[in-house]
Design a protein around this motif. Structure first.
Motif, mmCIF file in Angstrom:
data_model
loop_
_atom_site.group_PDB
_atom_site.id
_atom_site.type_symbol
_atom_site.label_atom_id
_atom_site.label_comp_id
_atom_site.label_asym_id
_atom_site.label_seq_id
_atom_site.Cartn_x
_atom_site.Cartn_y
_atom_site.Cartn_z
ATOM 1 N N ASN A 160 0.831 -1.210 0.000
ATOM 2 C CA ASN A 160 0.000 0.000 0.000
ATOM 3 C C ASN A 160 0.861 1.254 0.000
ATOM 4 N N HIS A 161 1.966 1.212 0.754
ATOM 5 C CA HIS A 161 2.867 2.370 0.791
ATOM 6 C C HIS A 161 3.534 2.582 -0.565
ATOM 7 N N LEU A 162 3.958 1.496 -1.197
ATOM 8 C CA LEU A 162 4.571 1.601 -2.524
ATOM 9 C C LEU A 162 3.577 2.204 -3.524
ATOM 10 N N GLN A 163 2.324 1.765 -3.431
ATOM 11 C CA GLN A 163 1.285 2.332 -4.302
ATOM 12 C C GLN A 163 1.095 3.821 -4.033
ATOM 13 N N LYS A 164 1.054 4.163 -2.749
ATOM 14 C CA LYS A 164 0.770 5.549 -2.362
ATOM 15 C C LYS A 164 1.812 6.517 -2.908
ATOM 16 N N ILE A 165 3.089 6.119 -2.860
ATOM 17 C CA ILE A 165 4.145 7.031 -3.304
ATOM 18 C C ILE A 165 4.612 6.721 -4.728
ATOM 19 N N ASP A 166 3.908 5.799 -5.388
ATOM 20 C CA ASP A 166 4.211 5.414 -6.769
ATOM 21 C C ASP A 166 5.670 4.955 -6.902
ATOM 22 N N ALA A 167 6.050 4.007 -6.038
ATOM 23 C CA ALA A 167 7.412 3.477 -6.036
ATOM 24 C C ALA A 167 7.404 2.018 -6.477
ATOM 25 N N ARG A 168 8.532 1.582 -7.046
ATOM 26 C CA ARG A 168 8.683 0.202 -7.505
ATOM 27 C C ARG A 168 10.094 -0.296 -7.205
ATOM 28 N N GLN A 169 10.205 -1.606 -7.132
ATOM 29 C CA GLN A 169 11.520 -2.225 -7.002
ATOM 30 C C GLN A 169 12.404 -1.775 -8.167
ATOM 31 N N GLY A 170 13.596 -1.267 -7.828
ATOM 32 C CA GLY A 170 14.572 -0.902 -8.851
ATOM 33 C C GLY A 170 14.409 0.459 -9.464
ATOM 34 N N ASP A 171 13.373 1.219 -9.070
ATOM 35 C CA ASP A 171 13.125 2.469 -9.785
ATOM 36 C C ASP A 171 14.104 3.581 -9.436
ATOM 37 N N LYS A 172 14.937 3.383 -8.408
ATOM 38 C CA LYS A 172 15.952 4.391 -8.083
ATOM 39 C C LYS A 172 17.309 4.074 -8.695
ATOM 40 N N ILE A 173 17.456 2.918 -9.309
ATOM 41 C CA ILE A 173 18.762 2.535 -9.860
ATOM 42 C C ILE A 173 19.158 3.476 -10.981
ATOM 43 N N PHE A 174 18.254 3.703 -11.921
ATOM 44 C CA PHE A 174 18.565 4.585 -13.044
ATOM 45 C C PHE A 174 18.838 5.997 -12.564
ATOM 46 N N MET A 175 18.010 6.497 -11.639
ATOM 47 C CA MET A 175 18.188 7.866 -11.154
ATOM 48 C C MET A 175 19.537 8.025 -10.455
ATOM 49 N N ASN A 176 19.926 7.044 -9.654
ATOM 50 C CA ASN A 176 21.228 7.120 -8.978
ATOM 51 C C ASN A 176 22.368 7.129 -9.987
ATOM 52 N N ALA A 177 22.251 6.278 -11.021
ATOM 53 C CA ALA A 177 23.293 6.240 -12.043
ATOM 54 C C ALA A 177 23.346 7.564 -12.808
ATOM 55 N N TYR A 178 22.174 8.134 -13.081
ATOM 56 C CA TYR A 178 22.105 9.412 -13.792
ATOM 57 C C TYR A 178 22.757 10.526 -12.969
ATOM 58 N N LEU A 179 22.411 10.583 -11.672
ATOM 59 C CA LEU A 179 22.969 11.622 -10.810
ATOM 60 C C LEU A 179 24.473 11.455 -10.644
ATOM 61 N N SER A 180 24.935 10.199 -10.559
ATOM 62 C CA SER A 180 26.376 9.949 -10.461
ATOM 63 C C SER A 180 27.088 10.426 -11.708
ATOM 64 N N GLY A 181 26.484 10.170 -12.863
ATOM 65 C CA GLY A 181 27.074 10.632 -14.112
ATOM 66 C C GLY A 181 27.130 12.128 -14.198
ATOM 67 N N LYS A 182 26.090 12.793 -13.725
ATOM 68 C CA LYS A 182 26.077 14.256 -13.710
ATOM 69 C C LYS A 182 27.181 14.805 -12.828
ATOM 70 N N ARG A 183 27.344 14.154 -11.649
ATOM 71 C CA ARG A 183 28.401 14.635 -10.736
ATOM 72 C C ARG A 183 29.785 14.431 -11.350
ATOM 73 N N ASP A 184 29.968 13.241 -11.983
ATOM 74 C CA ASP A 184 31.283 12.950 -12.565
ATOM 75 C C ASP A 184 31.616 13.874 -13.729
ATOM 76 N N SER A 185 30.575 14.358 -14.427
ATOM 77 C CA SER A 185 30.821 15.200 -15.614
ATOM 78 C C SER A 185 30.993 16.661 -15.251
ATOM 79 N N ASN A 186 30.669 17.036 -14.016
ATOM 80 C CA ASN A 186 30.819 18.442 -13.626
ATOM 81 C C ASN A 186 32.292 18.807 -13.501
ATOM 82 N N PRO A 187 32.678 20.004 -13.952
ATOM 83 C CA PRO A 187 34.086 20.425 -13.828
ATOM 84 C C PRO A 187 34.453 20.688 -12.369
#
Length: 317
Positions: free
Chosen positions: A290-317
């Motif tokens: 019910n909590h996962l439904q309420k916040i619209d969360a799923r297994q694995g849905d933060k993996i891509f976002m974490n990888a994206y944010l890491s890439g952004k940090r690594d690319s910053n001068p």
């Protein structure tokens, strides 16, 4: 009915068997090397095997007898049920290979037993054993479950596990390389591990080639070293709300292909000191979903976002 937001164990089993299957616990009379003095004494500080040993599961009766009694417990509900022999108590690979072979094959010879699940430690399997298990898995359903508990070596030392996380990585990969179904077990809330530390470990666990994963809350059980520590100096244990938030964030960092078998452990009331949640496993699972439904969360849905944010940090001068 609410949509499942994670890769659940029951649905996975339905893809493998055309009938209902039920685990029956078996006590094979084993011990553990961190109990009997080979690498330590006292066992894991949180462990009391009585918390997951059914009354029919006594090592002074044969494996066949235990399974037949377990079948009688379930057959009245589902006459067409089939069974998985679950070697659960202690370390169920802690014997010579010829002994283990006889033990597992006795279980598989019991009518309506269609597979075995073997609970063990990552430091108690050999190459020869894994080769045997790979051979056996070609003709029947076989799962080996490793107690991982934590990816933090300091924690593993504090809880008296007697092995390192590097040992876990090595054996899980060796098992998966042989195409044996491999499960893992971890505990959230171990002493000195806060929520941030658990979430740090989630991607590490996710990268292991595990098929299934059990997640449990830390419980303080009577007649354990952890109970003594807790009574002398009580430490924080998660409330239901805190634990739901932690598990939610944890599974969002797990790859979506890992099959999640359970999220909590339910110990007998006469043995449980804390936390006293008063929830059955399915009740907790409903709250989580019910909590996962309420916040619209799923297994694995933060993996891509974490990888994206890491890439952004690594690319910053």
């Amino acid at each position: 009915m609410n949509e499942k937001r994670y890769n659940d164990y029951g649905s996975w089993l339905k893809t493998l068997f055309p009938f209902k299957v039920q685990k029956i616990s078996v006590n094979a009379g084993m011990t553990c090397p961190n109990r009997d003095g080979r690498i330590g004494t006292g066992g894991c500080i949180y462990c009391n095997n009585l918390t997951f040993t059914p009354s029919y599961c006594q090592c002074n009766t044969s494996i066949t007898q235990q399974l037949e009694e377990g079948k009688r417990f379930f057959v009245h509900k589902y006459p067409e049920m089939k069974y998985l022999a679950y070697f659960q108590a202690y370390t169920n690979t802690d014997a010579p290979l010829n002994v283990l072979r006889r033990m597992y094959e006795e279980a598989l010879a019991v009518p309506d037993v269609v597979g075995i699940i073997i609970g063990t430690r990552p430091d108690c399997v050999s190459e020869d054993f894994l080769d045997y298990l790979a051979e056996l898995s070609r003709t029947t359903f076989v799962v080996i479950e490793y107690g991982i508990e934590s990816a933090n070596n300091d924690t593993l030392q504090r809880i008296n596990r007697g092995h390192t996380f590097e040992c876990v990585e090595k054996v899980v990969r060796a098992t998966a390389d042989r195409r044996i179904i491999c499960g893992g077990h971890i505990i959230l809330g171990l002493p000195y591990e806060d929520a941030a530390e658990s979430l740090r470990q989630a991607p590490i666990i996710s990268r292991l080639p595990l098929t299934t994963l059990k997640i449990h809350q830390l419980q303080v059980i009577r007649n354990t070293r952890l109970a003594e520590i807790y009574q002398q100096s009580p430490f924080h244990l998660y409330s239901i709300e805190e634990y739901i938030n932690l598990v939610t964030n944890y599974i969002r960092l797990l790859r979506s292909s890992i099959v999640l078998e359970r999220f909590v452990s339910q110990s007998p009331a006469n043995l449980l000191i804390a936390p006293q949640w008063g929830l059955k496993n399915y009740e907790f699972t409903n709250l989580l979903n019910n909590h996962l439904q309420k916040i619209d969360a799923r297994q694995g849905d933060k993996i891509f976002m974490n990888a994206y944010l890491s890439g952004k940090r690594d690319s910053n001068p």
